[in-house]
Design a protein around this motif. Sequence first.
Motif, PDB file in Angstrom:
ATOM      1  N   LYS A 112     129.427  15.645 104.557  1.00 50.48           N
ATOM      2  CA  LYS A 112     130.379  15.198 105.587  1.00 50.48           C
ATOM      3  C   LYS A 112     131.783  15.565 105.125  1.00 50.48           C
ATOM      4  N   TRP A 113     132.547  16.198 105.994  1.00 47.94           N
ATOM      5  CA  TRP A 113     133.892  16.635 105.650  1.00 47.94           C
ATOM      6  C   TRP A 113     134.785  15.438 105.312  1.00 47.94           C
ATOM      7  N   PRO A 114     135.684  15.513 104.306  1.00 51.80           N
ATOM      8  CA  PRO A 114     135.844  16.701 103.471  1.00 51.80           C
ATOM      9  C   PRO A 114     134.932  16.708 102.256  1.00 51.80           C
ATOM     10  N   ASN A 115     134.523  15.551 101.773  1.00 55.79           N
ATOM     11  CA  ASN A 115     133.841  15.591 100.481  1.00 55.79           C
ATOM     12  C   ASN A 115     132.884  14.421 100.254  1.00 55.79           C
ATOM     13  N   ARG A 201     131.672  28.370 102.122  1.00 55.62           N
ATOM     14  CA  ARG A 201     131.864  27.859 103.489  1.00 55.62           C
ATOM     15  C   ARG A 201     130.532  27.887 104.242  1.00 55.62           C
ATOM     16  N   GLU A 202     129.841  29.017 104.145  1.00 57.02           N
ATOM     17  CA  GLU A 202     128.550  29.145 104.839  1.00 57.02           C
ATOM     18  C   GLU A 202     127.544  28.110 104.351  1.00 57.02           C
ATOM     19  N   ARG A 207     124.725  22.715 105.398  1.00 57.04           N
ATOM     20  CA  ARG A 207     124.363  21.349 104.983  1.00 57.04           C
ATOM     21  C   ARG A 207     125.147  20.280 105.731  1.00 57.04           C
ATOM     22  N   ALA A 208     126.115  20.671 106.550  1.00 60.20           N
ATOM     23  CA  ALA A 208     127.021  19.696 107.172  1.00 60.20           C
ATOM     24  C   ALA A 208     126.342  18.909 108.283  1.00 60.20           C
ATOM     25  N   LEU A 229     133.698  21.896 115.356  1.00 61.79           N
ATOM     26  CA  LEU A 229     133.270  23.274 115.604  1.00 61.79           C
ATOM     27  C   LEU A 229     132.933  24.052 114.346  1.00 61.79           C
ATOM     28  N   ASP A 230     133.803  23.885 113.309  1.00 61.81           N
ATOM     29  CA  ASP A 230     133.711  24.845 112.212  1.00 61.81           C
ATOM     30  C   ASP A 230     134.513  24.363 111.006  1.00 61.81           C
ATOM     31  N   LEU A 231     134.361  25.092 109.907  1.00 65.56           N
ATOM     32  CA  LEU A 231     135.204  24.922 108.720  1.00 65.56           C
ATOM     33  C   LEU A 231     135.924  26.255 108.571  1.00 65.56           C
ATOM     34  N   ASP A 232     137.251  26.244 108.380  1.00 65.69           N
ATOM     35  CA  ASP A 232     137.915  27.547 108.284  1.00 65.69           C
ATOM     36  C   ASP A 232     137.978  28.020 106.833  1.00 65.69           C
TER      37      ASP A 232
END
Length: 260
Positions: A112-115, A201-202, A207-208, A229-232
């Motif tokens: 889960k973003w960020p960590n 990133r991929e 896993r996100a 949507l995404d992680l830049d």
Amino acid sequence: RFSVDRPFRDRTARMMLDLVVLDTVDSTNVEARRRAEADAPDGTLIQALTQTQGRGRRGRRWESPEGNLYMSLILRPDCSVAAGLGVTFVSAIAMCDTLAAIVPPMVDVAAKWPNDVLINGRKVAGILLESASGSSGRLKWLVVGLGVNIQSFPKSTEYPATSLNFEGAVNTSPTEVLGGFARYFKRWFDIWGDEGFTAIREAWLQRAAGVGEMVEVRLPDKIFTGRFLDLDESGSLIIELENGERRAVTTGDVFPSELI
Ligand code: BTN
């Protein structure tokens, strides 16, 4: 961009870990900072059985009773502070892989973003990155602190928590989790060094939790909802707002819509 500012030039420079186990300490991150300032070598890993002042992100407390894992890794990557942030994602991937190998089959482990790392949608592990840089903007040291709930978890947290035991991984010891993490971390750290942030990133996105789903983003001064949507390429979370506008989130907490 992480992919341009590669953390390592020499593929042969493999990491060695040097483990220090303490009975109790204020915080393994604070201890790691002290040792980093006193020239502890790259790869020093500090574990404590308990912490008296465990720290979470954004000034929160991290409850630290015996039975869970508390550790901090000192690294000295030859890269900028911005590129060094990639270590957060390297660590989250490594912790996902470590825990996925421990929990019973079919139990969902996700980043889960960020960590953070989630099991069945609840937080089981958190990561706290701290660093110091020189006048050149290069990192002097980086400390990656990891807390993993193994035997117990706090009951009244803003984001629901869990532990490995609660999720069916009985008889797991902090040492087992530490050993697994050390192995996976080295693997993903090498991939980061060889291929840059693009590969990380991929792997993180694979896993996100909740890619493409609605989330609530809580910043210190405002709250908004949108689609994850995404992680830049700099590790920011890309959220699509209701009006179609895209926003890059660099700090804050994210909650899936079913928890709001
Ligand atoms: C978070 O999710 O808020 C990050 C939690 C990080 C906790 C770990 S426990 C080991 C290390 N020492 C600390 O004081 N904090 C980190």
